[in-house]
Design an enzyme around this catalytic site. Structure first.
Site, short mmCIF file in Angstrom:
data_model
loop_
_atom_site.label_atom_id
_atom_site.label_comp_id
_atom_site.label_asym_id
_atom_site.label_seq_id
_atom_site.Cartn_x
_atom_site.Cartn_y
_atom_site.Cartn_z
N ARG A 195 0.86 -1.20 0.00
CA ARG A 195 0.00 0.00 0.00
C ARG A 195 0.89 1.23 0.00
O ARG A 195 2.11 1.11 0.03
CB ARG A 195 -0.90 -0.02 1.24
CG ARG A 195 -0.09 -0.03 2.53
CD ARG A 195 -0.92 0.11 3.78
NE ARG A 195 -0.06 0.09 4.96
CZ ARG A 195 -0.47 0.29 6.19
NH1 ARG A 195 -1.75 0.49 6.44
NH2 ARG A 195 0.36 0.28 7.20
N ASN A 235 -4.33 7.87 3.30
CA ASN A 235 -3.79 7.38 4.57
C ASN A 235 -2.28 7.55 4.59
O ASN A 235 -1.60 7.16 3.64
CB ASN A 235 -4.11 5.90 4.78
CG ASN A 235 -3.83 5.45 6.20
OD1 ASN A 235 -4.52 5.88 7.12
ND2 ASN A 235 -2.81 4.65 6.40
N GLU A 236 -1.78 8.16 5.61
CA GLU A 236 -0.33 8.28 5.84
C GLU A 236 0.45 8.43 4.52
O GLU A 236 1.25 7.57 4.15
CB GLU A 236 0.18 7.07 6.61
CG GLU A 236 -0.32 7.02 8.03
CD GLU A 236 0.37 5.95 8.88
OE1 GLU A 236 0.96 5.03 8.31
OE2 GLU A 236 0.30 6.07 10.11
N CYS A 286 9.61 7.72 -11.56
CA CYS A 286 9.18 7.32 -12.90
C CYS A 286 9.37 8.50 -13.87
O CYS A 286 9.61 9.64 -13.44
CB CYS A 286 7.72 6.89 -12.85
SG CYS A 286 6.57 8.26 -12.68
N CYS A 300 7.34 11.57 -13.03
CA CYS A 300 7.84 12.35 -11.88
C CYS A 300 9.12 13.10 -12.27
O CYS A 300 9.33 14.23 -11.83
CB CYS A 300 8.08 11.44 -10.68
SG CYS A 300 6.53 10.92 -9.90
N GLU A 354 -4.74 7.76 15.16
CA GLU A 354 -4.51 6.33 15.37
C GLU A 354 -3.67 6.12 16.61
O GLU A 354 -2.66 6.82 16.80
CB GLU A 354 -3.75 5.71 14.19
CG GLU A 354 -4.56 5.48 12.95
CD GLU A 354 -3.74 4.76 11.87
OE1 GLU A 354 -2.80 4.03 12.19
OE2 GLU A 354 -4.06 4.97 10.69
N TRP A 396 4.09 -4.69 14.50
CA TRP A 396 5.20 -4.42 13.60
C TRP A 396 6.51 -4.06 14.31
O TRP A 396 7.51 -3.80 13.67
CB TRP A 396 4.84 -3.31 12.60
CG TRP A 396 4.17 -2.11 13.19
CD1 TRP A 396 2.82 -1.88 13.22
CD2 TRP A 396 4.78 -1.00 13.87
NE1 TRP A 396 2.55 -0.68 13.85
CE2 TRP A 396 3.74 -0.12 14.26
CE3 TRP A 396 6.09 -0.65 14.17
CZ2 TRP A 396 3.96 1.06 14.94
CZ3 TRP A 396 6.32 0.53 14.86
CH2 TRP A 396 5.27 1.37 15.24
N LYS A 421 -3.78 -9.00 11.56
CA LYS A 421 -4.72 -9.75 12.40
C LYS A 421 -4.26 -9.87 13.85
O LYS A 421 -5.05 -10.15 14.73
CB LYS A 421 -5.01 -11.13 11.81
CG LYS A 421 -3.82 -12.04 11.59
CD LYS A 421 -4.28 -13.36 10.95
CE LYS A 421 -3.12 -14.27 10.57
NZ LYS A 421 -2.24 -13.70 9.55
N PHE A 422 -2.96 -9.64 14.08
CA PHE A 422 -2.48 -9.70 15.47
C PHE A 422 -2.22 -8.31 16.05
O PHE A 422 -1.64 -8.18 17.12
CB PHE A 422 -1.20 -10.56 15.55
CG PHE A 422 -1.43 -11.98 15.14
CD1 PHE A 422 -2.44 -12.74 15.73
CD2 PHE A 422 -0.66 -12.56 14.15
CE1 PHE A 422 -2.67 -14.04 15.35
CE2 PHE A 422 -0.88 -13.87 13.76
CZ PHE A 422 -1.90 -14.62 14.35
N HIS A 423 -2.61 -7.27 15.31
CA HIS A 423 -2.40 -5.91 15.81
C HIS A 423 -3.47 -5.60 16.86
O HIS A 423 -4.63 -6.01 16.73
CB HIS A 423 -2.51 -4.93 14.65
CG HIS A 423 -2.08 -3.52 14.97
ND1 HIS A 423 -2.84 -2.68 15.77
CD2 HIS A 423 -0.98 -2.82 14.63
CE1 HIS A 423 -2.20 -1.52 15.88
NE2 HIS A 423 -1.07 -1.59 15.20
#
Ligand code: GAL
Length: 677
Positions: free
Chosen positions: A113, A151-152, A159, A162, A306, A314, A355-357
């Site tokens: 992402r 988001n963030e 490229c 750019c 957040e 992480w 899923k473990f956050h």
């Protein structure tokens, strides 16, 4: 707008809940005292499963439920992650990066992402289409409180699009190649450009170009953000916009970004693990970042967008938060100016990489989980903090924290890694005030200095046009200015000042910096206060890492070096200038001792007001103040793993408990009070 936010303390971020859980989730949201949610982040593949085919079903459902529950929704645009069909059909939206030194850029695979090209016209158009649809569909919805755009954001793409945009950006900035060649000093190593097409993006041997590249990257992503926000601004002009920022994140100049958002928000994940730094050091770092977010819009409250009620997934070791630490770090954000506490994430997903956050609701969905109970308990407490909403922080001390200067010092060859660490430098000064409960603002290098008693410019390598003149006026009128080694080295295109360092600040500081000595990590010098030094400064402090060799011109020598060939030369000076003083701290301390002694003395001399003047703060305990027209609120927080005893001379009411606090009071480990003054 402000109104809605002010009423909505303790929102929570929902990334996306599965439809099977929604009813249960809303039930638990209510139980937890949560009154707002951000939704739709990264939901593009659900919103537009195929090109031009839109499905807003799940958003409709959540919005309707939120309306019934009288909740405010912070609705996200989905650009933070691009759908597979789009990345496949339009490969230009995927970023390109050079994989190594002097290697041509390669296109990224579609994955992860936060990795779209900021220039791609296709991606901009796709974002505008979906954002317009969101704005048209939900603009009038009573639950819509604010836009959470993308988001963030993170910067950087190499490229061809750019590259071309970078050249255009340079052309606009410099007008012609002659000016660019002069500004970048391109004669060196035969780098003179004779055609715009020769300019690439990755030449690390041209520091001025590296800095312009950073400016461009930040500006280009800002331009992308403004482009994707355009339909929101046009269709819903009254709905405020936020982007979730990342504290001191180097690639984006948040001073420039803050001008284009209505509400500053940021994501904070402190690890109070005592490793690799102590919990108290972590507390100082995050307090600094909270203060930065408050300062980005001149002191307006921000939003902690957040945070995690439990461990992240992480960090190297994702330790559990000890009971009380979630409350402590949430109140810490509010203490420094946040008007809410939001979480990532509402419910743990059954699959995927987070899923473990930590989450408000575990996989089981039980109300009996510790994280849920702690969130609910905090929700009850936050309701009592209504009078604090909108309150400001009356800071008289400011630290100049300028992204462009950080980039420039970072790109310089010569200064040691320690000397380039502008964040550590700023924090060293900050901690001296934070631990005393003296509020601090952060400023950009172009800010007005009026209204402050003390302005500190630690390692402010780059001076903007007019900065020195503003400092002179500030000091003339009675202000105290503090500069350090590596302040005042270069102009805005990284050309070193040729009239003697610290450049245009030489006059107000009354010194000339002659040479700079970088020490190996295990080497030490000494800063020896002179007998009868001003502000009763006394003693000998270990110096390390950087020792600037200085000649006092009009300045008075306050301390000298104890060792090496420059022993006896000035290590701290003060110049009396008009009604004020300009200090130069030429050496870095080996620990906090030097700056603590210096700023402690300054705080006494300038009679800087402490948040909690009647009580000595034990190490690891801070006091922060927020005030409205009618109230003054003091947040006292114990970041230690052990209880502390405080002795209050005055009696005040704790908003959190409603009880009076006076005399000797034990504050448990991670304990907090919000005292009404
Ligand atoms: C943030 C991000 C969230 C989530 C979180 C995990 O940086 O915005 O989507 O990944 O980190 O801590």
């Amino acid at each position: 707008m402000a109104r809605l936010l002010l009423e909505s303390i303790q929102p929570v971020s929902i990334v996306r809940c599965g439809p099977e859980n929604l009813g249960h989730d809303f039930h638990q949201i209510k139980l937890a005292g949560i009154n707002s949610a951000s939704i739709g982040i990264f939901s593009w593949s659900a919103l537009e499963p195929e090109e031009g085919v839109f499905d807003f079903g799940f958003v409709d459902d959540i919005m309707a439920r939120a309306k019934r529950a009288k909740m405010a929704i912070i609705l996200a645009t989905p650009s933070g992650a691009k759908p597979n069909w789009m990345a496949q059909k339009y490969p230009e939206i995927r970023r390109m990066h050079s994989p190594g030194r002097n290697v041509a850029p390669l296109r990224e695979e579609q994955c992860g992402r936060h990795n779209h090209c900021p220039t791609s016209p296709v991606y901009r158009e796709k974002c505008q289409i979906i954002n317009a649809k969101l704005a048209e569909r939900y603009g009038g919805h009573p639950a819509l409180a604010m836009w959470h755009v993308s988001n963030e954001y993170g910067a950087g793409c190499e490229c061809p699009l750019c590259q071309a945009a970078f050249r255009q950006w340079l052309e606009k900035k410099y007008g012609g190649l002659k000016a660019l060649n002069e500004a970048w000093w391109t004669g060196f190593w035969a780098h003179r450009f004779t055609d715009w097409s020769q300019i690439g993006m990755t030449d690390g041997s041209l520091p001025a170009m590296v800095v312009d590249r950073r400016r461009f990257d930040s500006d280009q992503m800002l331009d992308f953000f403004r482009a994707e926000s355009a339909p929101l601004r046009a269709i819903t002009p009254d709905v405020p916009i936020t982007v979730n920022m990342m504290g001191t994140y180097l690639p984006l100049d948040y001073w420039r970004w803050a001008k284009h958002v209505d509400v500053v928000s940021w994501d904070a994940y402190p690890a109070y693990h005592d490793r690799p730094e102590t919990a108290v050091t972590t507390a100082g770092r995050f307090s600094f970042a909270h203060d930065l977010n408050r300062s980005l819009k001149g002191g307006k409250p921000f939003l902690l967008m957040e945070s995690s009620p439990g461990p992240t997934n992480w960090m190297q070791i994702n330790r559990l938060l000890r009971p009380g630490q979630h409350r402590m770090k949430s109140l810490q954000a509010v203490a420094h100016g946040s008007d809410g506490v939001c979480y990532f994430q509402l419910r743990k997903g059954r699959g995927g990489c987070e899923k473990f956050h930590g989450a408000v609701i575990d996989h089981v969905g039980s109300e009996d989980d510790r994280m849920f109970r702690e969130v609910a308990a905090l929700g009850r407490e936050l309701k009592r903090l209504g009078p604090v909403l909108g309150a400001r922080t009356p800071a008289k001390v400011a630290i100049v924290f300028d992204w462009e200067s950080r980039w420039m010092l970072n790109a310089a060859n010569g200064p040691s890694a320690f000397a380039k660490d502008t964040d550590a430098a700023a924090l060293g000064h900050y901690r001296a005030y934070w631990k005393r409960g003296i509020p601090v603002d952060l400023l950009n290098g172009d800010a007005k200095l009026d209204g402050y008693d003390v302005v500190i410019a630690p390692q402010l390598y780059m001076l903007r046009e007019g900065f020195a003149a503003r400092v002179e006026r500030f000091v003339e009128k009675g202000g105290t200015f503090v500069a350090t080694y590596l302040t005042g080295i270069a102009n805005e295109t990284d050309l070193v000042f040729s009239g003697g360092l610290p450049g245009p600040l030489r006059n107000v500081l009354g010194i000339r910096s002659m040479e700079t000595d970088y020490l190996y990590d295990d080497e030490r010098n000494e800063v020896v206060m002179r007998p009868g030094a001003p502000m009763a400064l006394a003693g000998v402090y270990p110096a390390a890492y950087v020792c600037d060799v200085v000649r006092a011109e009009t300045a008075e020598v306050v301390a000298t070096y104890g060792r090496d060939f420059y022993a006896g030369g000035p290590a701290i000076t003060v110049n009396h200038f008009g009604k004020g003083e300009a200090w130069y701290v030429a050496a870095a301390g080996a620990d906090d001792g030097l700056l603590d002694a210096f700023h402690g003395a300054l705080a006494r001399a300038r009679k800087l007001k402490r948040a909690l003047p009647d009580c000595d703060l034990p190490a690891g305990v801070t006091a922060q103040v927020r005030q409205t027209k009618t109230g003054r609120f003091i947040f006292v927080i114990n970041f230690n793993n052990d209880p502390v005893v405080l002795a209050f001379k005055k009696t005040r009411r704790d908003l959190l408990t409603g009880r009076a606090v006076s005399g000797r009071k034990t504050l448990p480990a991670y304990g907090a009070l919000v005292l009404e003054d």
